[in-house]
Write a protein that holds these residues in place. Sequence first.
Motif, PDB file in Angstrom:
ATOM      1  N   ASP A 119       0.871  -1.176   0.000  1.00 28.69           N
ATOM      2  CA  ASP A 119       0.000   0.000   0.000  1.00 28.69           C
ATOM      3  C   ASP A 119       0.903   1.219   0.000  1.00 28.69           C
ATOM      4  OD1 ASP A 119      -1.747   2.097   0.545  1.00 28.69           O
ATOM      5  OD2 ASP A 119      -2.946   0.934   1.953  1.00 28.69           O
ATOM      6  N   ASN A 120       0.754   2.086  -1.009  1.00 33.89           N
ATOM      7  CA  ASN A 120       1.625   3.242  -1.147  1.00 33.89           C
ATOM      8  C   ASN A 120       1.159   4.461  -0.360  1.00 33.89           C
ATOM      9  OD1 ASN A 120       3.352   1.866  -2.928  1.00 33.89           O
ATOM     10  ND2 ASN A 120       2.074   2.391  -4.682  1.00 33.89           N
ATOM     11  N   ALA A 121       0.038   4.357   0.359  1.00 33.66           N
ATOM     12  CA  ALA A 121      -0.379   5.462   1.211  1.00 33.66           C
ATOM     13  C   ALA A 121       0.765   5.780   2.178  1.00 33.66           C
ATOM     14  CB  ALA A 121      -1.644   5.110   1.976  1.00 33.66           C
ATOM     15  N   LYS A 122       1.069   7.038   2.352  1.00 38.21           N
ATOM     16  CA  LYS A 122       2.283   7.460   3.059  1.00 38.21           C
ATOM     17  C   LYS A 122       2.462   6.783   4.421  1.00 38.21           C
ATOM     18  CE  LYS A 122       4.648  11.650   4.687  1.00 38.21           C
ATOM     19  NZ  LYS A 122       4.682  11.278   6.118  1.00 38.21           N
ATOM     20  N   ASP A 123       1.494   6.880   5.296  1.00 37.98           N
ATOM     21  CA  ASP A 123       1.642   6.339   6.646  1.00 37.98           C
ATOM     22  C   ASP A 123       1.752   4.814   6.638  1.00 37.98           C
ATOM     23  OD1 ASP A 123       1.544   8.890   7.629  1.00 37.98           O
ATOM     24  OD2 ASP A 123      -0.540   8.783   8.308  1.00 37.98           O
ATOM     25  N   THR A 124       0.959   4.166   5.795  1.00 44.87           N
ATOM     26  CA  THR A 124       0.989   2.705   5.707  1.00 44.87           C
ATOM     27  C   THR A 124       2.330   2.222   5.182  1.00 44.87           C
ATOM     28  OG1 THR A 124      -1.391   2.704   5.267  1.00 44.87           O
ATOM     29  CG2 THR A 124      -0.187   0.683   4.775  1.00 44.87           C
ATOM     30  N   GLY A 179      -4.984   5.908  -4.451  1.00 42.23           N
ATOM     31  CA  GLY A 179      -5.264   6.797  -3.333  1.00 42.23           C
ATOM     32  C   GLY A 179      -4.041   7.572  -2.881  1.00 42.23           C
ATOM     33  N   PHE A 180      -2.863   6.940  -2.979  1.00 39.64           N
ATOM     34  CA  PHE A 180      -1.631   7.616  -2.561  1.00 39.64           C
ATOM     35  C   PHE A 180      -1.365   8.857  -3.412  1.00 39.64           C
ATOM     36  CE2 PHE A 180       0.003   5.286  -6.160  1.00 39.64           C
ATOM     37  CZ  PHE A 180       1.052   6.053  -6.631  1.00 39.64           C
ATOM     38  N   GLN A 183      -3.732  11.574  -2.394  1.00 40.78           N
ATOM     39  CA  GLN A 183      -3.247  12.104  -1.115  1.00 40.78           C
ATOM     40  C   GLN A 183      -2.074  13.060  -1.343  1.00 40.78           C
ATOM     41  OE1 GLN A 183      -1.089   9.269   1.324  1.00 40.78           O
ATOM     42  NE2 GLN A 183      -1.902  10.150   3.208  1.00 40.78           N
ATOM     43  N   THR A 192     -14.353   6.446  -6.728  1.00 41.65           N
ATOM     44  CA  THR A 192     -13.307   5.447  -6.949  1.00 41.65           C
ATOM     45  C   THR A 192     -13.861   4.323  -7.823  1.00 41.65           C
ATOM     46  OG1 THR A 192     -12.308   5.939  -4.796  1.00 41.65           O
ATOM     47  CG2 THR A 192     -11.729   3.830  -5.805  1.00 41.65           C
ATOM     48  N   TYR A 250       6.258   8.144  -6.265  1.00 39.23           N
ATOM     49  CA  TYR A 250       5.731   9.443  -5.861  1.00 39.23           C
ATOM     50  C   TYR A 250       6.236  10.550  -6.783  1.00 39.23           C
ATOM     51  CZ  TYR A 250       4.730   6.598  -1.790  1.00 39.23           C
ATOM     52  OH  TYR A 250       4.278   5.583  -0.972  1.00 39.23           O
TER      53      TYR A 250
END
Length: 263
Positions: A119-124, A179-180, A183, A192, A250
Amino acid sequence: MALIRRNRLARIAFGAVALIAGVAVAAGCSARGEHDHHGPHVVAASSWEAAFAKAAGASEVTVIVPASIKHAPDYDPKPSDLAAVADADFVLYAQFEGFAGKIKDAAGSKAKLVEVNLDNAKDTMESEVRRLGDMFGTRTAADQWIGDFETEYGKLATDVKAAWPGGQPPKVVQQAFMGFAAQLSGAQVLGTYGPAPITPGQVADLSAKNPQYVLGNEQMSTGQVLPGSSAKQIDLTNYPVQDQDLLSIYRDAATKITAAMHG
């Protein structure tokens, strides 16, 4: 006299053997020290897992799926592709990859199988890099990478925000794995789609929301997502394509989104 000569030759031979043995031991210690310094041998199912491993501090990483394969989860590894698995310290895979079972079967008792949350979402992503760093014994390197990443991420987000049309967050429709990118860009997400093929009903519903942009997934592209809509489609990469640099995902998103907003 002959006896003295033989004793002298024996002492010389013994000294030579001792010297060779000492060199061998030193070389062995050097080799082990070098291996310890570089961390474990990691086998990654694809360049995506490899990028997480590199970010976590691993330097000896072998990738199973060739970089030329567009959609890694559909790849069917050959026995030769899996040969490196048995010699690995860690084997990284994702559950959604169809060949995950073959990787498990190929792994020997030595290798530790690790399912990675891709998952490329920053926090994850940062949490996963820290977790891998703890497993590899490379947490210091992982923390250093995350610090550098956060600095770069902040610059990219600032650059994208500076390109907002009219100074307002862009309105977007995103593919499920993008989503990343939304974000990073600070976008307003209106809807989506995916990962299943988009239906005519979804096309109509999403088009009616009047998005300015569609954040598509070029690894799962099915062409124009909202045909007939005025939304500009931006196809982004979901994992490193030509290298094992997680940050490249990114950078790619920031570059393409900024270019699209500049017109």
